[in-house]
Scaffold this motif. Sequence first.
Motif, mmCIF file in Angstrom:
data_model
loop_
_atom_site.group_PDB
_atom_site.id
_atom_site.type_symbol
_atom_site.label_atom_id
_atom_site.label_comp_id
_atom_site.label_asym_id
_atom_site.label_seq_id
_atom_site.Cartn_x
_atom_site.Cartn_y
_atom_site.Cartn_z
ATOM 1 N N LEU A 162 -28.366 3.768 -9.542
ATOM 2 C CA LEU A 162 -29.568 4.329 -10.175
ATOM 3 C C LEU A 162 -30.645 4.649 -9.141
ATOM 4 C CD1 LEU A 162 -30.022 2.235 -13.434
ATOM 5 C CD2 LEU A 162 -29.821 4.714 -13.252
ATOM 6 N N LEU A 163 -30.808 3.734 -8.176
ATOM 7 C CA LEU A 163 -31.814 3.976 -7.136
ATOM 8 C C LEU A 163 -31.482 5.220 -6.335
ATOM 9 C CD1 LEU A 163 -32.792 0.503 -5.630
ATOM 10 C CD2 LEU A 163 -34.308 2.182 -6.641
ATOM 11 N N LYS B 114 -37.032 -4.362 4.539
ATOM 12 C CA LYS B 114 -37.099 -3.118 5.302
ATOM 13 C C LYS B 114 -36.827 -1.924 4.398
ATOM 14 C CE LYS B 114 -35.884 -3.301 9.969
ATOM 15 N NZ LYS B 114 -34.756 -3.525 10.880
ATOM 16 N N PHE B 115 -35.726 -2.013 3.637
ATOM 17 C CA PHE B 115 -35.388 -0.946 2.697
ATOM 18 C C PHE B 115 -36.493 -0.784 1.665
ATOM 19 C CE2 PHE B 115 -30.811 -1.168 3.818
ATOM 20 C CZ PHE B 115 -30.630 0.186 3.991
ATOM 21 N N ARG B 116 -37.047 -1.916 1.261
ATOM 22 C CA ARG B 116 -38.036 -1.914 0.193
ATOM 23 C C ARG B 116 -39.194 -0.974 0.510
ATOM 24 N NH1 ARG B 116 -40.150 -7.700 -0.708
ATOM 25 N NH2 ARG B 116 -38.035 -8.252 -1.328
ATOM 26 N N SER B 117 -39.727 -1.056 1.743
ATOM 27 C CA SER B 117 -40.903 -0.218 2.018
ATOM 28 C C SER B 117 -40.515 1.253 2.138
ATOM 29 C CB SER B 117 -41.646 -0.715 3.253
ATOM 30 O OG SER B 117 -40.759 -0.845 4.320
ATOM 31 N N VAL B 118 -39.291 1.527 2.621
ATOM 32 C CA VAL B 118 -38.870 2.934 2.706
ATOM 33 C C VAL B 118 -38.678 3.517 1.306
ATOM 34 C CG1 VAL B 118 -37.052 4.494 3.479
ATOM 35 C CG2 VAL B 118 -37.788 2.621 4.944
ATOM 36 N N VAL B 119 -37.975 2.779 0.439
ATOM 37 C CA VAL B 119 -37.704 3.293 -0.903
ATOM 38 C C VAL B 119 -39.005 3.390 -1.705
ATOM 39 C CG1 VAL B 119 -36.375 2.932 -3.008
ATOM 40 C CG2 VAL B 119 -35.378 2.368 -0.820
ATOM 41 N N LEU C 228 -39.210 -0.389 -14.077
ATOM 42 C CA LEU C 228 -37.782 -0.507 -13.801
ATOM 43 C C LEU C 228 -37.501 -0.345 -12.304
ATOM 44 C CD1 LEU C 228 -35.645 -1.005 -15.899
ATOM 45 C CD2 LEU C 228 -35.058 1.421 -15.822
ATOM 46 N N PHE C 229 -38.093 0.711 -11.707
ATOM 47 C CA PHE C 229 -37.770 0.954 -10.305
ATOM 48 C C PHE C 229 -38.451 -0.044 -9.391
ATOM 49 C CE2 PHE C 229 -36.127 4.846 -12.070
ATOM 50 C CZ PHE C 229 -34.881 4.826 -11.460
ATOM 51 N N ALA C 230 -39.629 -0.527 -9.769
ATOM 52 C CA ALA C 230 -40.245 -1.588 -8.971
ATOM 53 C C ALA C 230 -39.340 -2.817 -8.990
ATOM 54 C CB ALA C 230 -41.621 -1.929 -9.515
ATOM 55 N N TRP C 231 -38.726 -3.065 -10.143
ATOM 56 C CA TRP C 231 -37.821 -4.213 -10.274
ATOM 57 C C TRP C 231 -36.577 -4.011 -9.403
ATOM 58 C CZ3 TRP C 231 -33.832 -5.038 -14.590
ATOM 59 C CH2 TRP C 231 -33.366 -6.360 -14.574
ATOM 60 N N PHE C 232 -35.994 -2.822 -9.492
ATOM 61 C CA PHE C 232 -34.809 -2.525 -8.675
ATOM 62 C C PHE C 232 -35.140 -2.627 -7.189
ATOM 63 C CE2 PHE C 232 -32.873 0.490 -12.081
ATOM 64 C CZ PHE C 232 -32.587 -0.619 -12.862
ATOM 65 N N ILE C 233 -36.292 -2.060 -6.812
ATOM 66 C CA ILE C 233 -36.662 -2.039 -5.393
ATOM 67 C C ILE C 233 -36.888 -3.452 -4.887
ATOM 68 C CG2 ILE C 233 -38.555 -1.393 -3.826
ATOM 69 C CD1 ILE C 233 -38.695 1.269 -5.391
ATOM 70 N N ASN C 234 -37.350 -4.326 -5.771
ATOM 71 C CA ASN C 234 -37.598 -5.703 -5.381
ATOM 72 C C ASN C 234 -36.314 -6.434 -4.994
ATOM 73 O OD1 ASN C 234 -39.589 -7.798 -5.098
ATOM 74 N ND2 ASN C 234 -38.537 -8.814 -6.784
ATOM 75 N N GLU C 235 -35.156 -5.923 -5.454
ATOM 76 C CA GLU C 235 -33.885 -6.560 -5.117
ATOM 77 C C GLU C 235 -33.422 -6.204 -3.704
ATOM 78 O OE1 GLU C 235 -31.591 -7.993 -8.084
ATOM 79 O OE2 GLU C 235 -33.693 -8.423 -8.442
ATOM 80 N N LEU C 236 -34.068 -5.189 -3.101
ATOM 81 C CA LEU C 236 -33.640 -4.746 -1.775
ATOM 82 C C LEU C 236 -34.207 -5.656 -0.698
ATOM 83 C CD1 LEU C 236 -34.392 -0.953 -2.267
ATOM 84 C CD2 LEU C 236 -32.171 -2.063 -2.478
ATOM 85 N N PHE D 37 -32.037 8.460 -8.769
ATOM 86 C CA PHE D 37 -33.451 8.776 -8.990
ATOM 87 C C PHE D 37 -34.183 8.985 -7.666
ATOM 88 C CE2 PHE D 37 -32.543 7.594 -13.255
ATOM 89 C CZ PHE D 37 -33.485 8.245 -14.013
ATOM 90 N N GLY D 38 -33.761 8.259 -6.634
ATOM 91 C CA GLY D 38 -34.345 8.481 -5.320
ATOM 92 C C GLY D 38 -34.124 9.914 -4.875
ATOM 93 N N ALA D 39 -32.921 10.435 -5.132
ATOM 94 C CA ALA D 39 -32.626 11.830 -4.781
ATOM 95 C C ALA D 39 -33.522 12.770 -5.578
ATOM 96 C CB ALA D 39 -31.162 12.137 -5.042
#
Lengths: 289, 318
Positions: free
Chosen positions: A25-26, B124-129, B113-121, A29-31
């Motif tokens: 999903l990331l 380093k990835f977190r700040s890029v995404v 939702l995406f803040a939650w997903f990003i929190n799993e990274l 949606f990231g794309a």
Amino acid sequence: MKKIRFRKKHRLNRSAGGDMSINILLIVFGAFMFLPMVYAISQSLKPLDELWMFPPRFFVRSPTLKNFSDLFKLMSTSWVPFSRYIFNTALVAVGGTFGHLFIASMASYALTKIPFPGRNGMFQLVQKSLMFHQTVAAISNYIIMSALGWIDTYWALIIPAFGSTLGLYLMKQFMDSSVPDSVLESARLDGAKEVTIYWKIVMPMVKPAWLTLIVYSFQGLWNTGTSTYIYSEELKTFNYAIQQILAGGIVRSGAAAASTVIMMLVPITVFVITQSNIIETMASSGMKD
Amino acid sequence: MSEKTLAKNQPKPKLRKDMTMLQWTIRNMKVNWRGYAMVAPYYVIFLTFTIVPVILSFVLSFTNFNMLEMPRFVGIDNYIRLILDDDIFLLAIQNTLIFATMTGPFSYLLSLLFAWFINELTPKFRSVVTLIFYAPSISGQVYLIWQVLFSGDQYGYVNGILMKMGLINAPVLWFSDANYIMPLVIVVALWTSLGTSFLSFIAGFQVVDKSLYEAAAVDGIKNRWQELWFVTLPMMRNQMMFAAVMSITGAFGFGAIITALCGFPSPDYCAWTIMHHLEDYGGSRWEVGYASAIATVLFIIQIAANTIIGKMLSKVGK
């Protein structure tokens, strides 16, 4: 194999399937978020024949900086010297931002740390005003501006930025959660004035919040385009001048693509530099009922 | 926290027998006069440019003010005209409600939702995404790239691809065809909408106490959804409230994007919102009294939306 199992053991309630679908999903949606930005950059590097090619290509084939040099050439031929637009944006953005930072943080300090009657009501008013968009106030603001005689002056752009609500809200919440009262009490016992405490003790402690205020205020003012309060050409901002180029049709489509990229790269760069501070400020942004 | 300690330092009014409540307040005001001095500059400007305009447009909405003649009181004529005589206003209300309900809640849920997903990274990835998702909301007019992607001629990227694949024979006029405008504008608005609320969620997830998750696992939380619903969200209630306010306000602030993408007015008024109606009567026709009535309606809609959503959110996790 062993390593993976070891990691999984230490992550509670996480299934491999769930991790996989989250990553998919990331990526999808990231794309969706990222590709239009890439396309904007790719467009700005395309020579004119590639911009008007059928079928259109996503990526540029023979990249050139000609669009950017065209843009600068266009800038140098404009009726009002382009440096004037840049000066106007710089003046409005810097003046508005620092005025806002100074008076909003001073007010936040008083609201947080000085127990004067009525402060809760005052803060509630700011919090409530986050609930409507500024367009509601646009027409009355014009009337107020003309009553003040500020139409067609820099004041009309700079002064209202001082009173931005989000800035005060974030600063107050941050001071609430990160400046302990004990620090202030010892300073007060030593006989320090409130203004001194605010400037010398509290401000250095809330650096992430003031960086956030600067970034937010700057972004807002940077994107100030066609303001209804300004009609003299020599008082208009960089963003407005860029929009005039954007409206220039096929011949200018290259320069327009270049200008979009310049307009987007500045705020993104500012955010990249300050990201960790902004996130730290946002951690205390929660709204209590 | 600080509220409580401060309250402790003050004399409690109930315990004082030598003073009335009023006397105590006045004394308190005198002791803390510096507080008023320090908030004064901000509040003068804030009241002048944010609160007074709302009150002023409420007052003017009962007049026929046009910037030239002295305003005359006309009662609720402007409101009657809005509802009974102005077909375009009713269309605008309908469009605004469709637009706001499609962008506000979806932008909110996507942010969460995406803040939650990003929190799993990993950090380093977190700040890029985070940057990738946040960038469109701060990049000024970059949303105009959608106009290039969906350009109405064969040079538009989407038309080009569809024609090459043989799905369509002639280019589709995406941003001029009433069938496509609304959905497209909603997509673009959502694309630019992961802003302040998104960052607030990103930060909120990071500060949740990690030991709570271990305790919850012992108590029988089985998967990440339960963890989110029973542990994380209740801890983030204040963040959720703030993000909701930002999303709702944002959902009523997309007027400029719509104008930039499909013109002013949009074809057949199909994306004409209250924000545009306001701009039309206030900015172009100078019917300030009438425009003020529109502004007042828009104000009430926003406050109502915020109040209802606020009530709903206060039930999360309870």
